[in-house]
Motif scaffolding. Sequence first.
Motif, PDB file in Angstrom:
ATOM      1  N   VAL A   1       0.818  -1.221   0.000  1.00 28.06           N
ATOM      2  CA  VAL A   1       0.000   0.000   0.000  1.00 28.06           C
ATOM      3  C   VAL A   1       0.847   1.264   0.000  1.00 28.06           C
TER       4      VAL A   1
ATOM      5  N   ASN B   1      -9.518   5.460  -5.328  1.00 22.91           N
ATOM      6  CA  ASN B   1      -9.855   4.810  -4.058  1.00 22.91           C
ATOM      7  C   ASN B   1      -8.950   3.613  -3.843  1.00 22.91           C
ATOM      8  N   GLY B   2      -8.451   3.500  -2.632  1.00 20.70           N
ATOM      9  CA  GLY B   2      -7.596   2.363  -2.303  1.00 20.70           C
ATOM     10  C   GLY B   2      -6.164   2.518  -2.775  1.00 20.70           C
TER      11      GLY B   2
ATOM     12  N   GLY C   1      -3.829   4.171  -1.419  1.00 16.74           N
ATOM     13  CA  GLY C   1      -2.876   4.202  -0.308  1.00 16.74           C
ATOM     14  C   GLY C   1      -2.664   5.598   0.244  1.00 16.74           C
ATOM     15  N   LYS C   2      -3.583   6.513  -0.052  1.00 13.72           N
ATOM     16  CA  LYS C   2      -3.419   7.902   0.403  1.00 13.72           C
ATOM     17  C   LYS C   2      -3.529   8.001   1.929  1.00 13.72           C
ATOM     18  N   SER C   3      -4.614   7.450   2.464  1.00 20.21           N
ATOM     19  CA  SER C   3      -4.789   7.511   3.926  1.00 20.21           C
ATOM     20  C   SER C   3      -3.681   6.746   4.632  1.00 20.21           C
ATOM     21  N   THR C   4      -3.264   5.642   4.029  1.00 25.05           N
ATOM     22  CA  THR C   4      -2.177   4.867   4.621  1.00 25.05           C
ATOM     23  C   THR C   4      -0.906   5.713   4.717  1.00 25.05           C
TER      24      THR C   4
ATOM     25  N   GLN D   1      -9.961  10.807   7.869  1.00 31.71           N
ATOM     26  CA  GLN D   1     -10.989  10.691   6.830  1.00 31.71           C
ATOM     27  C   GLN D   1     -12.321  10.266   7.445  1.00 31.71           C
TER      28      GLN D   1
HETATM   29  N1  ATP Z   1      -5.391  -1.977   8.373  1.00 34.91           N
HETATM   30  C1  ATP Z   1      -5.480  -2.482   7.127  1.00 34.91           C
HETATM   31  N2  ATP Z   1      -5.350  -3.814   6.919  1.00 34.91           N
HETATM   32  C2  ATP Z   1      -5.426  -4.324   5.680  1.00 34.91           C
HETATM   33  N3  ATP Z   1      -5.622  -3.605   4.569  1.00 34.91           N
HETATM   34  C3  ATP Z   1      -5.765  -2.279   4.704  1.00 34.91           C
HETATM   35  C4  ATP Z   1      -5.712  -1.644   5.993  1.00 34.91           C
HETATM   36  N4  ATP Z   1      -5.869  -0.308   5.823  1.00 34.91           N
HETATM   37  C5  ATP Z   1      -6.026  -0.134   4.491  1.00 34.91           C
HETATM   38  N5  ATP Z   1      -5.972  -1.297   3.821  1.00 34.91           N
HETATM   39  C6  ATP Z   1      -6.055  -1.467   2.369  1.00 34.91           C
HETATM   40  O1  ATP Z   1      -4.997  -0.702   1.827  1.00 34.91           O
HETATM   41  C7  ATP Z   1      -5.410  -0.095   0.610  1.00 34.91           C
HETATM   42  C8  ATP Z   1      -5.162   1.402   0.727  1.00 34.91           C
HETATM   43  O2  ATP Z   1      -6.068   1.968   1.646  1.00 34.91           O
HETATM   44  P1  ATP Z   1      -6.135   3.512   1.941  1.00 34.91           P
HETATM   45  O3  ATP Z   1      -7.164   3.715   2.976  1.00 34.91           O
HETATM   46  O4  ATP Z   1      -4.778   4.031   2.202  1.00 34.91           O
HETATM   47  O5  ATP Z   1      -6.643   4.060   0.538  1.00 34.91           O
HETATM   48  P2  ATP Z   1      -7.023   5.554   0.135  1.00 34.91           P
HETATM   49  O6  ATP Z   1      -6.146   5.928  -0.986  1.00 34.91           O
HETATM   50  O7  ATP Z   1      -7.042   6.441   1.294  1.00 34.91           O
HETATM   51  O8  ATP Z   1      -8.497   5.330  -0.426  1.00 34.91           O
HETATM   52  P3  ATP Z   1      -9.809   6.251  -0.315  1.00 34.91           P
HETATM   53  O9  ATP Z   1      -9.746   7.255  -1.397  1.00 34.91           O
HETATM   54  O10 ATP Z   1     -10.918   5.284  -0.524  1.00 34.91           O
HETATM   55  O11 ATP Z   1      -9.821   6.851   1.053  1.00 34.91           O
HETATM   56  C9  ATP Z   1      -6.857  -0.461   0.414  1.00 34.91           C
HETATM   57  O12 ATP Z   1      -6.909  -1.545  -0.494  1.00 34.91           O
HETATM   58  C10 ATP Z   1      -7.314  -0.888   1.769  1.00 34.91           C
HETATM   59  O13 ATP Z   1      -8.335  -1.853   1.675  1.00 34.91           O
END
Ligand code: ATP
Lengths: 348, 243
Positions: free
Chosen positions: B22, B42-43, B45-48, B89
């Motif tokens: 991610v 979406n998904g 990895g931004k929030s990560t 978020q």
């Molecule tokens: N704690 C976790 N355990 C397993 N997988 C996770 C966890 N947190 C996030 N993910 C997965 O990691 C990927 C990235 O998630 P993230 O929340 O960073 O996406 P994002 O870019 O913020 O998306 P969005 O625009 O929907 O907020 C996604 O596929 C999500 O399902």
Amino acid sequence: MRYRVQTGQGGSWIVALAALVIVVVFAALPFFGSRSLMQDLFFVFTMLTLAQFWNLLAGYGGLVSVGQQMFVGAGAYGVFAAAILWGINPVAGLAVSAVAALVLALVSAVFVFRLNDAYFAIGTWVVAEVARLSFAQWKAVGGGTGTSLPREARRNMWGADWVEQVTGLRAAAAMDVVSYWLALALVVATIGGIYWLMRRKTGLALAAMRDNPQAAASAGLNAGRIKLAVYVISAVGAGIAGGLIFMQNGRVSPDSAFSVIDWTAYVIFIVVIGGIGTIEGPIIGVIVFFLLQSLLADLGSWYLMVLGLLGILIMLFAPRGLWGLISGRTGFALFPIQRRLFIEERED
Amino acid sequence: MADAGTLLSLEGVTKRFGSLVVADAVTLDLPRGQALGIIGPNGAGKSTLLNLIAGNLMPDQGLIRLNGRDITGTSLTQRCRMGMGRAFQIPQTFSRLTVFETLLVAASQGRGISESEAAGDCVSILERTGLLDRANQVSGSLNLLQRKRLELARALATGPDLLLLDEIAGGLTEAECASLVGTIRSLHAGGTTIVWIEHVLHALNSVVERLIVLDFGRVIQDGAPDAVMASREVQEIYLGIEA
Ligand SMILES: Nc1ncnc2c1ncn2[C@@H]1O[C@H](COP(=O)(O)OP(=O)(O)OP(=O)(O)O)[C@@H](O)[C@H]1O
Ligand SMILES: [Mg+2]
């Protein structure tokens, strides 16, 4: 913009006055109440003290311990060991209870603070069992079968002479009065102390931790330090309560002093049915618990099942307990801690 | 090694959830005072990535530096006290505390000051985030929009040098969005460094001077917002989403 911050609500002086009256009546009770009423209230006060500390620990600190009986036991043995081995007056022995609980808290923290959630709960229980087995090896205070408080230690209990003279009671009853007053002082100090804490900056931090540990940490709250402090404070409180309970009882044994049912399961029940994470909850809880115990004591093991069932029902349908039902509807608080903001003058 | 003007730097930061990568060797320098936008599907990895920066998650590999100092192993609390403020978020409320108390606890703990020292700033943050009329309302009773505002307000209350925002503009009316943009602009003008994840692109692009695009945990674009928006990758991703 001119503003004012006020903690509490209008009319809280009425509650304060009522609390004062109640405390004064309780304090004067030995002069007009029966001995059995005093013994009942002694039980209520000590259980309420334990419940307040468990609530501080679990309700605010998020530390769901099932090992508080370790500190009750350490406190109990503190009084007995002090009296038997060193001839210390049992009332002064309560200081030994506090120290014993403090030491055990610091030592056990090294182990249990490596664990989280369910593992923490199990860890505290295991450590308490180890403590029970260890105390059972201590021959000088009766080993596995336990021992009694020496007759002279009971006779010389501070304040008992004075009570005998003033009230004309016999010695045994006079000792009950001293224990009763100590229990009243302990529960008042406990509730007052926790209320004082909750109105301070640390109290607000505890409430934030209760509601959302993750957001609390990202708001700069040092959860680790606060949790350790709460663990130690709750241990010392339980230790003093334990010392007092067994001083009044006059007999101690590892099984009774380290009883998980008496000093943790019942205490959790009190907090959960009354309302976890509030000061008021344990007060309501202990009243309900006492009434149930008086009504259902004859039912034997059915009594435990009724308690368990009630606890589960409350957890399912009123997770904030009986006090949560009341305050949720009315917004009323006996111990107001909410900081309210009043804007006195707006500029544009 | 980044130069003295760099506030935050990531070096090869990698995070996996099982077999899912991610954050894939993310390397990034953020100059002090910059407003950086992050977009991506979406998904992606931004929030990560924000969780890694703020300390909610620890990276599997890589280094995170703040002011040149390695902070990779430090806790959420320590990073807050070093000057990071975070809006989640998914709003994280203290459900039994009021809006005002939420800010009080964040300001007093985050900055190590007393409640009375913190109160004045809390009042002005309430005003700026449009929450003054809700000051004494219990957070658990707020609607989603109000909770999102409270996220921003709580992050601000900790007095951040580095503000980390995660999708705070979604669902706002035009007027509300404009006032949010005004608030963030004035923070930016006051010298606060900002990292802002946002799907509402017109709001984001009216504030940030740099935009990166994340896809499958990798930075696939990095530059001025206009240039990044015009790139083929972004066109594909966003046309793909909107189609
Ligand atoms: N704690 C976790 N355990 C397993 N997988 C996770 C966890 N947190 C996030 N993910 C997965 O990691 C990927 C990235 O998630 P993230 O929340 O960073 O996406 P994002 O870019 O913020 O998306 P969005 O625009 O929907 O907020 C996604 O596929 C999500 O399902
Ligand atoms: Mg996200």
